[in-house]
Structure formats: structure tokens, C-alpha cells
Design an enzyme around this catalytic site. Structure first.
Site: not given
Ligand code: NAD
Ligand code: DAU
Length: 356
Positions: A133-135, A159, A163
Site C-alpha cells: 500500500t501507499d500508506e 495497519y 504493512k
Molecule cells: P480485504 O480486507 O478486502 O481482504 C483480505 C482478504 O485476506 C480476505 O479475504 C481475508 O479473509 C483474507 N485474510 C485475512 N487474514 C488472513 C490470514 N491470516 N490467512 C489467510 N487469509 C487471510 O483486503 P483488500 O482491500 O482486498 O486488500 C488486499 C491487499 O491489498 C492487502 O494486502 C492490502 O494491504 C492491499 N491494498 C489494499 C488497498 C485498498 O484500497 N483496499 C490499496 C492498496 C493495497
Molecule cells: O491507500 C491505500 C489504503 O486505502 C489501503 O492500504 C487500505 O487497505 C484501504 O483500507 C484504504 O485505507 P484508507 O484508510 O484510506 O481507506 P478508508 O476507506 O477507510 O478511508 C478513506 C478516507 O475516508 C480516509 O481519509 C478516512 C475517510 N473516512 C473513512 C470512513 C470509513 C471517512 O471520512 N468516513 C468513514 O466512514
């Protein structure tokens, strides 16, 4: 040929598996623990498809990972499995350390043993692709340039710290042991199968239910949004062409403040599903901010474009419209995810298919 995907029942992982099998006949072994975020409904369209082998298990289970590597001999591991929600990491960081750090460590050790025993083309072609992730880079000042791959790591939440730790392990396993790794650091994704705890799907489902739309703080925090299909194509590209040991930043060139995202969703819903009670924006409610809330993320995605020729296909305008439409068209999916009823379906599915 086979690839091992971890976390393939989650949001991005399930999009990746569906996308992969739509374009390739290469088998996917999908290892997922089915936490609250994992949902086999996302993969329902693959029922009966022998190219998808689902394994219910935990990435921290070394014996299981060893068995899967020995039995399926994948040419690559694509590692999505993680605890992914920042708010949950603030409430309970333990699971993030276990899955994101210990889980990645377990996979790396298993992959190292497996790869070490390969030879010839199998050894040369093996890849461990770590999805991050970019975080990990922390928060940007308003006028600071976007994150490049050499930006210092400054994670601010449990988180992002977990990562960042996993990224460091992946890097070290390459430098010390030569494991052929690739890392992608991507910005915020959105699209189909997005769990409605995250900003975009939460706002859509709350608006449709007439519930408040909780905007943290002033809502001026900036994220760089990428349609999930574009993230999947970036991962495929890095797996196919990425240089071993390199990291690639992936982003949508779509920096937007949260409040603008929420207004865009409200306007689309006003158009697609007007509410007789009035415009959806009336539901916007500013609430207490997230502790340690990062102010701005932005990805400089020039390296992956320059070296590998990848660019996002979707604009934010087209992607968010598709996403709102998808939620409107998948009311049952949303209801089941919210009620937890899909877990019953999973149990029935396991029993029916005789899986572990
Ligand atoms: P998600 O939370 O939707 O899915 C995570 C999946 O991993 C689920 O299916 C869960 O059951 C499985 N899991 C969790 N713990 C586990 C374990 N111990 N063993 C096996 N499986 C397990 O997550 P996502 O949003 O699909 O993100 C996927 C990946 O991409 C993550 O590594 C996250 O850090 C990264 N990522 C997410 C975003 C985003 O915006 N969602 C952006 C950049 C990177
Ligand atoms: O940047 C990549 C990341 O993006 C991934 O690594 C994470 O897995 C993914 O969850 C996401 O993280 P964020 O914290 O940016 O996503 P989230 O959807 O939780 O929140 C997006 C923005 O919106 C953040 O600034 C918090 C804000 N927010 C979020 C929620 C859930 C609100 O203002 N209200 C809300 O109820």
C-alpha cells in the site's frame, strides 16, 4: 501452470482471481482464511470451474502452506491476504501484526524453501509478488510531490506499520536469500465487491438506507483513487514483466478530497435512484476524526508506466459511475455482507463441495 493467491476471497483478491481466470487458463490456488472480509460469494461465478482451487486456511499455518506449495508447485505466489482496514487496526492492532507481519514471514519462509529446491527454468521463473500500500510512506504535505518508490517509509497507523514491516521482510528475503520478489505499493482502490466498511461502499449503502454519511473531521483528507480492475492489471503486468527485487508504485492519478468523493456519490445516486425525501447530500454528517489520520496520499506512477507500459484504463468519473451502478445491481450481495448471512452460505458450500 499454477499460481498461488493468498486472500483471494477479499475485495481486491477476488477481483484479481476473476480477472485472471477471464484471461488465462492457468489454475489459481486461492488460500484464504475467510475472515469477516473474505466472501466466497464474490467467486460464485467460478463454481465448478476446475481452474479455481479454493483452500480455506491461514497464511500463518506453515505446514499448510508447505503442503500447498509441494502439491501444486505454483510458478508464483501473489500475496494479498491481510487485515486491511485502518479503523480496525486502531481498535485492535493484534490481528494486523499476526496476519500482515507473521503471515508474510511464514509465506516468505515457505516460498524460500520451495524455491530453493527448484532448478532450471522453474527456479529462474519463480516469483513472490507482495501486494502492499501507499500508506507505508506516511502523510504528504499539501504541495509535496507524490510518493515515488524511493520515498522514506513513515507509517502512521498500526495497519500501515504492519504493512511496512511486511515490505521490509520481503525486501530482506530478496537481499539476503535471493528470493525473487516483486512489491507493488498501491493507492486506494474502489469497485465491485468492496466491503462496506470502507469510505466509498459505506457511503453508497448508508445513503441508500437513509443513514448518516459519516465524514471524518473536515473531510479534506486526500486519497488517490484507482479502480480495482486497474490494480489487477497492474499486478498482472508486474508479475509478467517486473524486474526482480524492484518495487512499483501503482496509482490512478486521481487525487480527491473525501468530501468531494461523498458529494460525487450523492449526485450519482440522485440521478440513478432519486430519494423522494430529498438530495442524498442532506445525510452528510461530520464526525470525530480518525486518530492519527493521514492528511494526503498521492502516488507517482511513472516508474511502472515507463518500465512496464502500465497506465490505468479507467478515469474516476467512469469508475465511480460503474461502482455505484454495481452496488445498485447487487442488493442481495450487500444485504448478505451486512447481515453476515453469507457465512451460512459458505458453510453450506463447503459441505456441498467436501472442502476442508
Ligand atoms: P480485504 O480486507 O478486502 O481482504 C483480505 C482478504 O485476506 C480476505 O479475504 C481475508 O479473509 C483474507 N485474510 C485475512 N487474514 C488472513 C490470514 N491470516 N490467512 C489467510 N487469509 C487471510 O483486503 P483488500 O482491500 O482486498 O486488500 C488486499 C491487499 O491489498 C492487502 O494486502 C492490502 O494491504 C492491499 N491494498 C489494499 C488497498 C485498498 O484500497 N483496499 C490499496 C492498496 C493495497
Ligand atoms: O491507500 C491505500 C489504503 O486505502 C489501503 O492500504 C487500505 O487497505 C484501504 O483500507 C484504504 O485505507 P484508507 O484508510 O484510506 O481507506 P478508508 O476507506 O477507510 O478511508 C478513506 C478516507 O475516508 C480516509 O481519509 C478516512 C475517510 N473516512 C473513512 C470512513 C470509513 C471517512 O471520512 N468516513 C468513514 O466512514
Amino acid at each position: 501452470m499454477t499460481i498461488l493467491v493468498t486472500g483471494g476471497a477479499g475485495f481486491i483478491g477476488s477481483n484479481f482471481v476473476l480477472d485472471w481466470l477471464a484471461q488465462s487458463d492457468e489454475t489459481v490456488v486461492n488460500l484464504d482464511a475467510l475472515t469477516y472480509a473474505g466472501n466466497l460469494r464474490n467467486l460464485e461465478s467460478l463454481a465448478g470451474d476446475a481452474r479455481h482451487v479454493f483452500v480455506h486456511g491461514d497464511i500463518t499455518d506453515r505446514a499448510l502452506v508447505d503442503r500447498l506449495l509441494a502439491a501444486h508447485r505454483p510458478r508464483a505466489v501473489v500475496h494479498f491476504a491481510a487485515e486491511s482496514h485502518v479503523d480496525r487496526s486502531i481498535l485492535g492492532p493484534g490481528a494486523f501484526i499476526r496476519t500482515n507481519v507473521e503471515g508474510t514471514f511464514t509465506l516468505l519462509e515457505a516460498a524460500r524453501a520451495h524455491w530453493g529446491a527448484l532448478d532450471g527454468d522453474a527456479k529462474a521463473g519463480f516469483r513472490f509478488l507482495h501486494v502492499s500500500t501507499d500508506e507505508v510512506y506516511g502523510s504528504l504535505a499539501p504541495d509535496a510531490p507524490a510518493f515515488t518508490e524511493t520515498h522514506a517509509y513513515e507509517p502512521n497507523s498500526p495497519y500501515s506499520a504492519s504493512k511496512a514491516a511486511s515490505d521490509h521482510l520481503v525486501r530482506a528475503w530478496h537481499h539476503t536469500y535471493g528470493l525473487p520478489v516483486l512489491t507493488t505499493n498501491c493507492s486506494n482502490n474502489y469497485g465491485p465487491y468492496h466491503f462496506p466498511e470502507k469510505l466509498i461502499p459505506l457511503m453508497i449503502v448508508n445513503a441508500l438506507a437513509g443513514k448518516p454519511l459519516p465524514v471524518y473531521g473536515d473531510g479534506l483528507q486526500i486519497r488517490d483513487w484507482l479502480y480495482v480492475g486497474d490494480h489487477c492489471s497492474a499486478i498482472r503486468t508486474v508479475l509478467a514483466k517486473g524486474r526482480v527485487g524492484e518495487t512499483y508504485n501503482v496509482g490512478g492519478w486521481n487525487e480527491k478530497p473525501n468530501i468531494e468523493i461523498v458529494h460525487t456519490i450523492c449526485a450519482l445516486l440522485d440521478e440513478m435512484r432519486p430519494d423522494p425525501a430529498g438530495p442524498y447530500a442532506r445525510l452528510i454528517t461530520h464526525v470525530k476524526d480518525r486518530p492519527g489520520h493521514d492528511r494526503r496520499y498521492a502516488i507517482d506512477a511513472r516508474k511502472i508506466e515507463r518500465e512496464l507500459g502500465w497506465r490505468p484504463a479507467e478515469t474516476f468519473e467512469t469508475g465511480i459511475r460503474r461502482t455505484v451502478r454495481w452496488v445498485l445491481d447487487h442488493e442481495v450481495w450487500v444485504r448478505e455482507v451486512q447481515s453476515g448471512a453469507y457465512r451460512d452460505w459458505v458453510a453450506a458450500n463447503y459441505a456441498a463441495q467436501g472442502r476442508a
